[in-house]
Scaffold this motif. Structure first.
Motif, PDB file in Angstrom:
ATOM      1  N   ASP A  88      17.509  -3.078  34.046  1.00 33.17           N
ATOM      2  CA  ASP A  88      16.137  -2.618  34.290  1.00 33.17           C
ATOM      3  C   ASP A  88      15.298  -2.677  33.020  1.00 33.17           C
ATOM      4  OD1 ASP A  88      16.629  -2.193  36.953  1.00 33.17           O
ATOM      5  OD2 ASP A  88      16.960  -0.024  36.745  1.00 33.17           O
ATOM      6  N   SER A  89      15.862  -2.253  31.892  1.00 38.12           N
ATOM      7  CA  SER A  89      15.093  -2.261  30.646  1.00 38.12           C
ATOM      8  C   SER A  89      14.823  -3.696  30.200  1.00 38.12           C
ATOM      9  CB  SER A  89      15.822  -1.483  29.556  1.00 38.12           C
ATOM     10  OG  SER A  89      17.037  -2.117  29.227  1.00 38.12           O
ATOM     11  N   ARG A  92      11.919  -5.030  32.301  1.00 41.84           N
ATOM     12  CA  ARG A  92      10.661  -4.461  31.836  1.00 41.84           C
ATOM     13  C   ARG A  92      10.198  -5.136  30.541  1.00 41.84           C
ATOM     14  NH1 ARG A  92      11.563   1.368  30.932  1.00 41.84           N
ATOM     15  NH2 ARG A  92      13.388   0.622  31.905  1.00 41.84           N
ATOM     16  N   GLU A  93      11.139  -5.366  29.640  1.00 45.87           N
ATOM     17  CA  GLU A  93      10.811  -6.007  28.377  1.00 45.87           C
ATOM     18  C   GLU A  93      10.338  -7.449  28.610  1.00 45.87           C
ATOM     19  OE1 GLU A  93      13.177  -6.917  24.277  1.00 45.87           O
ATOM     20  OE2 GLU A  93      13.640  -5.043  25.332  1.00 45.87           O
ATOM     21  N   GLN A  95       8.835  -8.594  31.291  1.00 43.01           N
ATOM     22  CA  GLN A  95       7.496  -8.524  31.868  1.00 43.01           C
ATOM     23  C   GLN A  95       6.452  -8.269  30.787  1.00 43.01           C
ATOM     24  OE1 GLN A  95       7.778  -5.468  34.834  1.00 43.01           O
ATOM     25  NE2 GLN A  95       8.615  -6.851  36.399  1.00 43.01           N
TER      26      GLN A  95
END
Length: 131
Positions: A88-89, A92-93, A95
């Motif tokens: 997930d992280s 996000r990074e 994106q």
């Protein structure tokens, strides 16, 4: 339409039957059972419940439970949760980096539309006093 007669059904369940197992060559009676329909129902129901109970005990208290989908060891579960957080992280990074690169492309290409702030601000008037 016939009405349900409980006494008749109960009598049928209590009728006695004889089950004889014979030797086919000598016609000798090997075993004889005296049964009722009720005793057969009770015996089959008991066997069914015992089989289900043994299956549940066998699966839940042995290592067979690890072959069930969705059931793993606590260590595997903890590792799965850590991998999920990490994934997930990273998403996000990625994106955020994509958004940054798109902004840089717009600036370098001159496609950046500048929005002017046209909102009217109400400022309190400041009175000057000569001292």
């Amino acid at each position: 339409m016939a009405l349900f007669d409980g006494n008749k059904t109960l009598k049928r369940l209590q009728n006695r039957y004889r089950l004889v197992i014979m030797n086919d060559d000598t016609y000798e009676e090997v075993v004889t059972f005296k049964l009722t329909r009720m005793s057969v129902y009770v015996a089959l129901s008991t066997i069914f419940v015992i089989m289900i109970g043994l299956t549940v005990v066998l699966v839940s208290f042995t290592n067979l439970k690890y072959y069930l989908p969705g059931y793993g060891s606590p260590a595997e579960r903890k590792e799965y949760i850590q991998l999920k957080y990490r994934t997930d992280s990273l998403e996000r990074e990625m994106q955020m980096k994509d958004q940054y690169l798109e902004s840089i492309k717009k600036v370098l290409g001159g496609d950046m539309a500048v929005k002017k702030d046209t909102t009217v601000l109400k400022m309190p008037s400041v009175e000057k006093t000569d001292d």
